[in-house]
Design an enzyme around this catalytic site. Sequence first.
Site, PDB file in Angstrom:
ATOM      1  N   GLY A 207       0.711  -0.754  -0.290  1.00  0.00           N
ATOM      2  CA  GLY A 207      -0.167  -0.145  -0.014  1.00  0.00           C
ATOM      3  C   GLY A 207       0.702   1.593   0.135  1.00  0.00           C
ATOM      4  O   GLY A 207       1.948   1.241  -0.431  1.00  0.00           O
TER       5      GLY A 207
ATOM      6  N   SER B 237      -0.298   3.312   5.324  1.00  0.00           N
ATOM      7  CA  SER B 237      -1.622   2.807   5.521  1.00  0.00           C
ATOM      8  C   SER B 237      -1.052   1.853   6.404  1.00  0.00           C
ATOM      9  O   SER B 237      -2.014   1.015   6.493  1.00  0.00           O
ATOM     10  CB  SER B 237      -1.638   2.251   3.832  1.00  0.00           C
ATOM     11  OG  SER B 237      -0.072   1.634   3.168  1.00  0.00           O
TER      12      SER B 237
ATOM     13  N   GLU C 283       2.515  -1.774  10.818  1.00  0.00           N
ATOM     14  CA  GLU C 283       1.841  -1.718  12.186  1.00  0.00           C
ATOM     15  C   GLU C 283       1.454  -3.078  11.999  1.00  0.00           C
ATOM     16  O   GLU C 283       1.441  -4.510  12.373  1.00  0.00           O
ATOM     17  CB  GLU C 283       0.600  -0.592  12.151  1.00  0.00           C
ATOM     18  CG  GLU C 283       0.956   0.070  12.847  1.00  0.00           C
ATOM     19  CD  GLU C 283      -0.402   0.891  12.644  1.00  0.00           C
ATOM     20  OE1 GLU C 283      -0.375   2.319  13.195  1.00  0.00           O
ATOM     21  OE2 GLU C 283      -1.189   0.508  12.307  1.00  0.00           O
TER      22      GLU C 283
ATOM     23  N   ASP D 178      10.618  -5.797   6.179  1.00  0.00           N
ATOM     24  CA  ASP D 178       9.955  -4.452   5.836  1.00  0.00           C
ATOM     25  C   ASP D 178      10.111  -4.027   4.511  1.00  0.00           C
ATOM     26  O   ASP D 178      11.610  -4.537   4.746  1.00  0.00           O
ATOM     27  CB  ASP D 178       9.415  -3.441   7.611  1.00  0.00           C
ATOM     28  CG  ASP D 178       8.721  -3.034   7.454  1.00  0.00           C
ATOM     29  OD1 ASP D 178       7.811  -2.466   5.978  1.00  0.00           O
ATOM     30  OD2 ASP D 178       8.837  -1.811   8.035  1.00  0.00           O
ATOM     31  N   GLU D 179      10.007  -2.940   3.852  1.00  0.00           N
ATOM     32  CA  GLU D 179      10.258  -2.298   3.349  1.00  0.00           C
ATOM     33  C   GLU D 179      10.707  -2.806   1.786  1.00  0.00           C
ATOM     34  O   GLU D 179      11.470  -2.931   1.090  1.00  0.00           O
ATOM     35  CB  GLU D 179      11.466  -0.759   3.800  1.00  0.00           C
ATOM     36  CG  GLU D 179      10.695  -0.209   5.054  1.00  0.00           C
ATOM     37  CD  GLU D 179       9.896   0.691   4.352  1.00  0.00           C
ATOM     38  OE1 GLU D 179       9.677   1.156   3.000  1.00  0.00           O
ATOM     39  OE2 GLU D 179       9.883   1.867   5.292  1.00  0.00           O
ATOM     40  N   VAL D 180      10.483  -3.648   1.888  1.00  0.00           N
ATOM     41  CA  VAL D 180      10.694  -4.957   1.007  1.00  0.00           C
ATOM     42  C   VAL D 180      11.269  -4.251  -1.087  1.00  0.00           C
ATOM     43  O   VAL D 180      12.130  -4.825  -1.777  1.00  0.00           O
ATOM     44  CB  VAL D 180       9.539  -5.617   0.370  1.00  0.00           C
ATOM     45  CG1 VAL D 180       8.745  -6.187  -0.297  1.00  0.00           C
ATOM     46  CG2 VAL D 180      10.763  -8.172   0.031  1.00  0.00           C
ATOM     47  N   GLN D 181      10.733  -2.753  -0.345  1.00  0.00           N
ATOM     48  CA  GLN D 181      10.916  -2.428  -2.701  1.00  0.00           C
ATOM     49  C   GLN D 181      12.167  -1.412  -2.161  1.00  0.00           C
ATOM     50  O   GLN D 181      12.782  -1.714  -4.025  1.00  0.00           O
ATOM     51  CB  GLN D 181      10.221  -1.222  -2.659  1.00  0.00           C
ATOM     52  CG  GLN D 181      10.362   0.281  -1.648  1.00  0.00           C
ATOM     53  CD  GLN D 181       9.618  -0.094  -0.349  1.00  0.00           C
ATOM     54  OE1 GLN D 181       9.322  -1.058   0.205  1.00  0.00           O
ATOM     55  NE2 GLN D 181       9.853   1.022   0.570  1.00  0.00           N
TER      56      GLN D 181
ATOM     57  N   CYS E  28      -9.043  14.326   1.058  1.00  0.00           N
ATOM     58  CA  CYS E  28     -10.618  14.324   0.478  1.00  0.00           C
ATOM     59  C   CYS E  28     -10.751  13.525   2.358  1.00  0.00           C
ATOM     60  O   CYS E  28     -12.310  12.994   2.434  1.00  0.00           O
ATOM     61  CB  CYS E  28     -11.433  13.915  -0.490  1.00  0.00           C
ATOM     62  SG  CYS E  28     -10.727  12.559  -1.248  1.00  0.00           S
TER      63      CYS E  28
ATOM     64  N   TYR F  30       5.488  13.694   2.793  1.00  0.00           N
ATOM     65  CA  TYR F  30       4.673  12.669   1.967  1.00  0.00           C
ATOM     66  C   TYR F  30       3.606  12.338   2.531  1.00  0.00           C
ATOM     67  O   TYR F  30       3.674  13.039   3.036  1.00  0.00           O
ATOM     68  CB  TYR F  30       5.336  11.145   1.860  1.00  0.00           C
ATOM     69  CG  TYR F  30       6.408  11.224   1.294  1.00  0.00           C
ATOM     70  CD1 TYR F  30       6.705  11.081  -0.084  1.00  0.00           C
ATOM     71  CD2 TYR F  30       8.490  11.724   1.525  1.00  0.00           C
ATOM     72  CE1 TYR F  30       7.941  10.237  -0.782  1.00  0.00           C
ATOM     73  CE2 TYR F  30       9.419  11.466   0.788  1.00  0.00           C
ATOM     74  CZ  TYR F  30       9.354  11.378  -0.475  1.00  0.00           C
ATOM     75  OH  TYR F  30      10.724  10.559  -1.433  1.00  0.00           O
TER      76      TYR F  30
HETATM   77  P1  ADP Z   1       3.165   2.406   7.035  1.00  0.00           P
HETATM   78  O1  ADP Z   1       3.966   1.738   6.603  1.00  0.00           O
HETATM   79  O2  ADP Z   1       2.435   1.839   5.862  1.00  0.00           O
HETATM   80  O3  ADP Z   1       4.128   3.626   6.137  1.00  0.00           O
HETATM   81  P2  ADP Z   1       2.737   2.753   9.531  1.00  0.00           P
HETATM   82  O4  ADP Z   1       2.545   1.682  10.303  1.00  0.00           O
HETATM   83  O5  ADP Z   1       4.095   3.181   9.690  1.00  0.00           O
HETATM   84  O6  ADP Z   1       2.471   2.327   7.463  1.00  0.00           O
HETATM   85  O7  ADP Z   1       2.180   3.769  10.205  1.00  0.00           O
HETATM   86  C1  ADP Z   1       0.397   3.902   9.884  1.00  0.00           C
HETATM   87  C2  ADP Z   1       0.506   4.724  10.615  1.00  0.00           C
HETATM   88  O8  ADP Z   1       0.815   6.290  10.576  1.00  0.00           O
HETATM   89  C3  ADP Z   1      -1.211   4.988  10.877  1.00  0.00           C
HETATM   90  O9  ADP Z   1      -1.615   3.884  12.004  1.00  0.00           O
HETATM   91  C4  ADP Z   1      -1.550   6.606  11.922  1.00  0.00           C
HETATM   92  O10 ADP Z   1      -1.537   6.683  13.150  1.00  0.00           O
HETATM   93  C5  ADP Z   1      -1.053   7.136  10.502  1.00  0.00           C
HETATM   94  N1  ADP Z   1      -0.676   7.956   9.876  1.00  0.00           N
HETATM   95  C6  ADP Z   1      -0.612   9.627   9.599  1.00  0.00           C
HETATM   96  N2  ADP Z   1      -0.591   9.631   8.444  1.00  0.00           N
HETATM   97  C7  ADP Z   1      -2.015   8.900   8.402  1.00  0.00           C
HETATM   98  C8  ADP Z   1      -2.803   8.502   7.498  1.00  0.00           C
HETATM   99  N3  ADP Z   1      -2.745   9.556   6.111  1.00  0.00           N
HETATM  100  N4  ADP Z   1      -3.873   7.524   6.488  1.00  0.00           N
HETATM  101  C9  ADP Z   1      -3.229   7.047   8.015  1.00  0.00           C
HETATM  102  N5  ADP Z   1      -2.958   6.952   9.119  1.00  0.00           N
HETATM  103  C10 ADP Z   1      -2.027   7.548   8.760  1.00  0.00           C
END
Ligand code: ADP
Length: 193
Positions: free
Chosen positions: A15, A19, A23, A88-91, A148, A179
């Site tokens: 994603g 996203s 987590e 993690d960050e496999v890309q 939005c 970003y």
């Molecule tokens: P990823 O690994 O996909 O970058 P993370 O697991 O590091 O995502 O972080 C997810 C967390 O980012 C969410 O639980 C929330 O606290 C935070 N967050 C910050 N901005 C957003 C957003 N626009 N939509 C959803 N979560 C967000």
Amino acid sequence: MYRPSEHGWIEMVVGPMYSGKSEELIRRIKRAQIAKQNILVFKPMIDNRYSIEKVVSHSGMNEEAIRIEKARDILKYIESDTEVIAIDEVQFFDDEIIDILKKLADQGLRVIAAGLDTDFRGVPFGPTPNLLAIAEFVDKITAICMVCGQPAHWTQRLINGKPANFTEPTILVGEKESYEARCRLHHKVPRDL
Ligand code: ADP
């Protein structure tokens, strides 16, 4: 070689930024630990956003990880009793990761890989598209569009608050870069044609 199950598999969590990929990966790692499975967690050397030897989510969840430079380094850590590996960050890994993860799954390991499916331009990122094609399980997860509030599948790159150009170099000196998660409508990539 002893393996607890007859065969392994590859599962992917992809994603845009924010996203919840990290987590979700951490959630799966914790469950494997509760089940007392032998799990190894890896991340690429390139990603030192928050911490040196941890997978860290934007919300602060974290899990110990081995930082490796090349995909091939994974093999140095695999023992005969390793049951699960999480990445993690496999890309950011080189393309050899595709054959290595396939081989480990063939040998009976559960392989969990999380990463960006597309870069800020919306272009498939590194080895992720090939891994998606050969994975048994794929979860494409979304963030929230910062414009939005709709589900966001894309990563918007901003330079000094403005959408980054398609050809903008990855490393910028003296500019303020950020970003944001965005939906298709609000994901903007200006392109000089
Ligand atoms: P990823 O690994 O996909 O970058 P993370 O697991 O590091 O995502 O972080 C997810 C967390 O980012 C969410 O639980 C929330 O606290 C935070 N967050 C910050 N901005 C957003 C957003 N626009 N939509 C959803 N979560 C967000």
